[in-house]
Design an enzyme around this catalytic site. Sequence first.
Site, short mmCIF file in Angstrom:
data_model
loop_
_atom_site.label_atom_id
_atom_site.label_comp_id
_atom_site.label_asym_id
_atom_site.label_seq_id
_atom_site.Cartn_x
_atom_site.Cartn_y
_atom_site.Cartn_z
N ASP A 269 0.82 -1.18 0.00
CA ASP A 269 0.00 0.00 0.00
C ASP A 269 0.87 1.25 0.00
O ASP A 269 0.67 2.18 -0.78
CB ASP A 269 -0.85 -0.01 1.27
CG ASP A 269 -1.97 0.96 1.15
OD1 ASP A 269 -2.48 1.37 2.20
OD2 ASP A 269 -2.33 1.31 0.03
N ASP A 376 -9.42 -0.69 3.36
CA ASP A 376 -8.87 -0.40 4.67
C ASP A 376 -9.74 -0.96 5.75
O ASP A 376 -9.28 -1.59 6.69
CB ASP A 376 -8.77 1.11 4.87
CG ASP A 376 -7.78 1.71 3.91
OD1 ASP A 376 -7.97 2.86 3.52
OD2 ASP A 376 -6.83 1.01 3.57
#
Lengths: 458, 232
Positions: A269, A376
């Site tokens: 990420d 997330d």
Amino acid sequence: MITFMNNSDSEEEPCNERTSLMSAESPPVPSYQDGPQASEGGEAQAHRKRRAGSSRGPNNVAGGEMSGSGVPVRESALENEEEELTLKYGAKHVIMLFVPVTLCMIVVVATIKSVRFYTEKNGQLIYTPFSEDTPSVGQRLLNSVLNTIVMISVIIVMTVFLVLLYKYRCYKFIHGWLILSSLMLLFLFTYIYLGEVLKTYNVAMDYPTLFIVIWNFGAVGMICIHWKGPLQLQQAYLIMISALMALVFIKYLPEWSAWVILGAISIYDLMAVLCPKGPLRMLVETAQERNEPIFPALIYSSAMMWTVGMAKPDTAARGPSQQTWDAAEDGREHLRSPSHAESQMSETRSPVPTRPVSSLEELEEEERGVKLGLGDFIFYSVLVGKAAATASGDWNTTLACFVAILIGLCLTLLLLAVFKKALPALPISITFGLIFYFSTDNLVRPFMDTLASHQLYI
Amino acid sequence: PAFGLFIFTIARDPLRIIILIAGAFFWLVSLLLSSLIWFIAVKASDPQDERLQKGLLIFGVMFSVLLQEAFRFLYYKLLRKAIEGLVALSEDGCSPISIQQMAYVAGVGFGLMSGAFSMINLLADALGPGTVGIHGDSQLYFLTSAFMTMVLIFLHTFWGILFFHGCEHRRWWEIAAVVVMHLTVSGLSFCNPLYVGSLVPSYLLMAAAAAWAYLLSGGSAQNLRRFLLCKC
């Protein structure tokens, strides 16, 4: 992480190819705030205010003409204030994100604790081909690392695929993909989940009722997520599908692989969002260039959408202020800090007159808000759910991970306010969460157990 | 009660919630470090020796108390900086939250976390089947645990206020008093299961701390009377 985009993508892919498997592969969706923002960006263009430091957001013309006279003057004067407002209202937005993350985690933990199904090992996903049932530690470690590599590469491939599709404007394909994946989520997973919950509590339900319930649930969900709907309902649906995905992950990922994957995803990420050539960043930038909103199904938005019905006609001056949101476009996971216009302005919810953009009736105003990618949510919940499922210290570990993740989220939002760009939301929180999980499980638990058995208090 | 405190006083303001969670986080970190120390000590020592284990446990507890107070101090420093930042950012030059409110919230954060850690496994087990005190332990285990936890949460709240006040005005004796009180309360819990030895003094200490914190926060007997009589 652009968690958002990837999510749907990955789901859809597996869905098409292997419906027999539960391929709940959630693409590493970076939490780009961009995504939804991109979508809103389109509408918001007119309203967009220049500020908001976010680099994205070309407000362009539409915004300019709207606010026309008022804006430029205001801009200069308010430059400083914007900064202040950013931080001042940061707290509110942090809370706006805390609540859904907390809710998602609560749902996941409650399910894990009560429904046996999700903690039984019934096979693995195709994306983690190596089994962890090997006798030696080294072999197991190796297998989990290999699993991680496979998973991450699948995620990378899907993300790149999505970015390519986006770049070459194959919108129909992407939309179809997203719709298919959310269909699968909403119907199939909900059916399984409901079945397991009913089994656990020994409640009987006949098929027709079940069919009606699931049909209603799924249909409303599809409409809410992909089209219009009350914000809270949309948020609730997004939370629910994140929780469902997280549960599937928890069930089907083998132990050590799950932890290694969590670590690897945060690194991925970080790189995908911050590196100039990262796929997520390219996605965000492309969407920004085109002033398009990112697909609504991938991002959780805490902003308010107001229809013009309540508008007052003289909002021209106030319009721009409303828009401070600068939705960072698509970014998958960028946390977008809301652009802050004058505080007073922001409080009023007048619709922005976007005459140049659309008919007055259809204006939708967005209040400032922050966006977080769905991926997330999913990975946070996976962390906490795994802590609840596998830790022997039970609630202490879960609680510790929960607090760690919230603090990570706070810090990330703080950084967002400082940098005003799309940021990956995963790394800090997951790092904290992992540290706390392992340390609480191994160090704190014996300590607390001994204390409790003697009833000592510290 | 602590949860009630949370809902009524903290849940409204997002800034307070953040401070609360950060406070809980700091307590957690202090707990982590202290259990690390204890763990190392235990591993390095002989597991068969009962007295040594008990001694180590006591040492662990004391050390943990000291670490908690140290972290409270660190948290105070952090909040000071944060307040300066908030003041600089706010429009009218004064901070949206005062240091006393912060002290209160930080105290509640510490208390909630410590209470949660003390109680939650107990609560989870309490849901299941079983008999309390079947092996000859006290039958009041759950009740006393609950009361002790509550008193500890309140105490943390008051200590937070006292501690921050002491740091603000540089009165070292206040800070020392807080540390000593904390040590005393933990030490008193060693008297368990002789509950009268631990619960009663703890409650007395709590009442004293409450009164002190109240006076420090600007209250007075008059205010109290007016409040109680619902005058305006």
